[in-house]
Write a protein that holds these residues in place. Structure first.
Motif, mmCIF file in Angstrom:
data_model
loop_
_atom_site.group_PDB
_atom_site.id
_atom_site.type_symbol
_atom_site.label_atom_id
_atom_site.label_comp_id
_atom_site.label_asym_id
_atom_site.label_seq_id
_atom_site.Cartn_x
_atom_site.Cartn_y
_atom_site.Cartn_z
ATOM 1 N N TRP A 367 0.830 -1.208 0.000
ATOM 2 C CA TRP A 367 0.000 0.000 0.000
ATOM 3 C C TRP A 367 0.868 1.264 0.000
ATOM 4 O O TRP A 367 0.624 2.197 -0.772
ATOM 5 C CB TRP A 367 -0.923 -0.018 1.220
ATOM 6 C CG TRP A 367 -1.907 1.118 1.281
ATOM 7 C CD1 TRP A 367 -3.121 1.183 0.668
ATOM 8 C CD2 TRP A 367 -1.762 2.348 2.006
ATOM 9 N NE1 TRP A 367 -3.740 2.378 0.959
ATOM 10 C CE2 TRP A 367 -2.937 3.107 1.769
ATOM 11 C CE3 TRP A 367 -0.756 2.872 2.818
ATOM 12 C CZ2 TRP A 367 -3.135 4.373 2.335
ATOM 13 C CZ3 TRP A 367 -0.953 4.144 3.373
ATOM 14 C CH2 TRP A 367 -2.123 4.871 3.140
ATOM 15 N N ALA A 409 -4.573 -4.296 -1.766
ATOM 16 C CA ALA A 409 -3.765 -3.298 -1.061
ATOM 17 C C ALA A 409 -3.042 -2.393 -2.057
ATOM 18 O O ALA A 409 -2.954 -1.168 -1.869
ATOM 19 C CB ALA A 409 -2.758 -3.995 -0.138
ATOM 20 N N GLY A 413 -3.759 1.676 -2.571
ATOM 21 C CA GLY A 413 -2.681 2.670 -2.498
ATOM 22 C C GLY A 413 -2.555 3.505 -3.756
ATOM 23 O O GLY A 413 -2.195 4.687 -3.714
ATOM 24 N N GLY A 455 -7.658 0.472 2.147
ATOM 25 C CA GLY A 455 -6.446 -0.110 2.711
ATOM 26 C C GLY A 455 -6.674 -0.654 4.108
ATOM 27 O O GLY A 455 -6.198 -1.742 4.457
#
Length: 465
Positions: A367, A409, A413, A455
Motif C-alpha cells: 500500500w 492493497a 494505495g 487499505g
C-alpha cells in the motif's frame, strides 16, 4: 507471471533523462508542483500553460537536458490525448446528442420522479458503480457528466452532493475491481486468483464507496458550494421537438458502450486465447473507442432521428458538442505531459529504490509503495504496475486469500490523493468548473478517503481470513 510485470514496469519507466540523485529529484518534484500551484492560484495562469512551465521547471531542477525534458513532456501529452482525447470527444458528442434530443431530460426526469432528496446520492453512486464496472474512469466520467449536471440543476441539489458519489463509484471500480487493467495486471503479477480477488474486491468496495461517496459528499457540499457550470451544462431540449426519446431507448444507448466493454472483459476471461476469433472480434468491438463510437452512431437513430433531427441538425449537434472540450483536452494532455516528465526523470524508480529497505508487513508495504508512486507520478496504473512488480515475490508463500488481498492493497494505495500531476484531477476540475483549491477539497480528499478506507479494510480482512 512476475517477469511480465517487470517487463511492463520497464516499459512504463524508461532510462532516466537525468543522473540526479534522490535528494535532487525530490526537490525537483516539490519545485515543479509548487510552480504549477503558484501560477494557477496566485497569477491566475491557464492550467495548460502552468503545467507546461511546471514540467520545464521540474526538468531544470533535476538537471535534465532541456531538449529531453521537452521530448518527455510532448510525448506524455501526445500519449494522454491519444489515450483519452478521442474518448472525451466521443463522450462530448454523445452527451450533446442526449441533451439536444431530450434523452438526457428523460433520464433526469425519471430519476427525479423515482428518487427522493435523501436517496439521490445513493442512486448516483449505484448508477456510477454499475456503469464504472467495465469502463475506464475517463469514459465513465464523460458518460455520467450530463446526467450529474442535469440532476443537480433540475433537482436543485448541491453539485458536490450529486457529483462526489458518482466520482467515488467510478474511482473505486477503477482501482479495486477487475476487469479494470490495474487490478488485472496486479493479479497477474502476484499470481492471485481472479475470482477470489473479485469477491474480496466487492466486499471491500461496498463500504468504501458508501463512506467516500454519499457520506463524504455531505461534507464536500459544505466545503465547496458551487453551481453546475453553465458551459458544460446540457440545456433542456427545445419544446419544438416532435417527440422525446423513451427512457428505455435512451438508457440502452448510454449503456451500449458499457455492455460492449463488459462483454469483451468476459470473453477475455472465458476464452483466454488472443488468437481465438471470438476474442479478436470482441477485442475490437469492446475497445473504448469503438464502443463509444458505436453508441454515438446508434444515438443518431435512437435519439436524433426519434426527436425528428435532420442530417443538418445532427451535424450541428456534433459540432456544438466538440467546441467546449478544446481547453479540457489541452489541460488533461498537459497533465499527462507533466506525469511523463516525472517518470522519465526517474522519480518513480527513486521511490522504488528508497522503499526497498522498509521492514513492514507485506500488505502495508504494498500500500505504501503504491501511495508513494501515485503521489510522485500521478498515475494509478503506473503505481499499480510498479508496486506489483516490487512486492510480487512476497506472494510466493501467501495463501490464495492473502494474495488477493495483496492485489487490493496495491489498488487501494494507487488511488491516494490525486493532485496536479494527475490528468484525472484536471478532468474533474474542468468538468465541474472548480478551482484548484476546490478540487483538492473535494476530489483529492475523496480519493484519499477511498485509499485509506480500502487499505484499512484490506488489513482488517487479513487478520480475519
Amino acid at each position: 507471471m512476475t517477469r511480465l510485470s517487470v517487463e511492463m514496469l520497464a516499459a512504463d519507466a524508461p532510462a532516466p533523462i537525468t543522473s540526479a540523485g534522490h535528494a535532487q529529484l525530490g526537490i525537483a518534484v516539490l519545485v515543479g508542483i509548487a510552480v504549477i500551484v503558484l501560477l494557477i492560484t496566485k497569477f491566475k495562469l491557464h492550467a495548460f500553460l502552468a503545467l507546461t512551465i511546471g514540467s520545464l521547471a521540474l526538468g531544470a531542477v533535476a538537471g535534465a537536458p532541456l531538449d529531453k525534458v521537452i521530448t518527455s513532456f510532448t510525448s506524455g501529452l501526445g500519449s494522454t490525448v491519444a489515450g483519452v482525447g478521442v474518448l472525451i470527444a466521443l463522450g462530448a458528442v454523445l452527451g450533446k446528442l442526449l441533451a439536444d434530443s431530450g434523452g438526457a431530460d428523460q433520464i433526469v426526469d425519471t430519476i427525479l420522479a423515482r428518487a427522493s432528496g435523501r436517496a439521490m446520492p445513493w442512486a448516483m453512486v449505484l448508477i456510477a458503480s454499475v456503469i464504472g464496472l467495465p469502463l475506464f474512469f475517463e469514459v465513465g466520467i464523460v458518460l455520467l457528466i450530463p446526467v450529474v449536471l442535469m440532476v443537480a440543476k433540475r433537482g436543485n441539489y448541491s453539485l458536490m452532493r450529486i457529483g462526489v458519489p458518482a466520482l467515488a463509484g467510478l474511482s473505486v471500480m477503477h482501482g479495486l475491481i477487475p476487469p479494470h487493467p490495474g487490478p488485472l495486471v496486479a493479479i497477474d503479477a502476484v499470481g492471485a486468483n481472479l475470482g477470489v480477488t473479485l469477491a474480496l474486491g466487492i466486499l471491500v468496495a461496498i463500504p468504501t464507496v458508501i463512506i467516500a461517496g454519499p457520506l463524504f459528499s455531505r461534507f464536500a457540499a459544505r466545503w465547496v458550494d458551487v453551481p453546475a457550470p453553465d458551459r458544460m451544462l446540457p440545456q433542456r431540449a427545445s419544446e419544438e421537438l416532435e417527440r422525446r426519446p423513451g427512457f428505455g431507448a435512451t438508457l440502452a444507448t448510454v449503456l451500449l458502450p458499457v455492455v460492449l466493454m463488459l462483454a469483451k472483459a468476459l470473453v477475455d476471461i472465458v476464452v483466454d486465447d488472443p488468437a481465438h476469433t471470438t476474442q479478436r472480434v470482441f477485442d475490437v468491438v469492446g475497445s473504448p473507442l469503438i464502443a463509444l463510437l458505436a453508441a454515438v452512431i446508434v444515438g443518431f437513430f435512437t435519439l436524433g432521428r426519434t426527436a425528428g433531427f435532420t442530417k443538418d441538425r445532427l451535424q450541428q449537434t456534433v459540432e456544438k458538442g466538440l467546441m467546449p472540450i478544446a481547453g479540457i483536452l489541452l489541460i488533461v494532455g498537459a497533465g499527462g505531459g507533466f506525469k511523463q516528465t516525472l517518470i522519465d526523470s526517474g522519480v518513480g524508480q527513486m521511490v522504488l529504490d528508497v522503499s526497498k529497505d522498509w521492514s513492514i508487513p507485506a500488505l502495508l508495504l504494498a500500500w505504501l509503495i503504491a501511495v508513494a508512486i501515485r503521489l510522485a507520478t500521478g498515475s494509478a496504473t503506473v503505481a499499480t504496475v510498479s508496486a506489483a512488480g516490487l512486492v510480487a515475490p512476497l506472494a510466493a508463500d501467501m495463501s490464495t486469500t492473502h494474495a488477493a488481498l495483496l492485489v487490493l492493497a496495491i489498488g487501494a494505495g494507487s488511488l491516494f490523493f490525486s493532485h496536479v500531476n494527475d490528468a484525472g484531477f484536471w478532468l474533474v476540475k474542468e468538468y465541474f468548473g472548480l478551482s484548484v483549491g476546490q478540487t483538492v477539497k473535494t476530489w483529492s480528499v475523496m480519493e484519499t478517503i477511498i485509499s485509506v478506507v480500502a487499505g484499512g479494510l484490506v488489513l482488517l480482512l487479513s487478520l480475519i481470513l
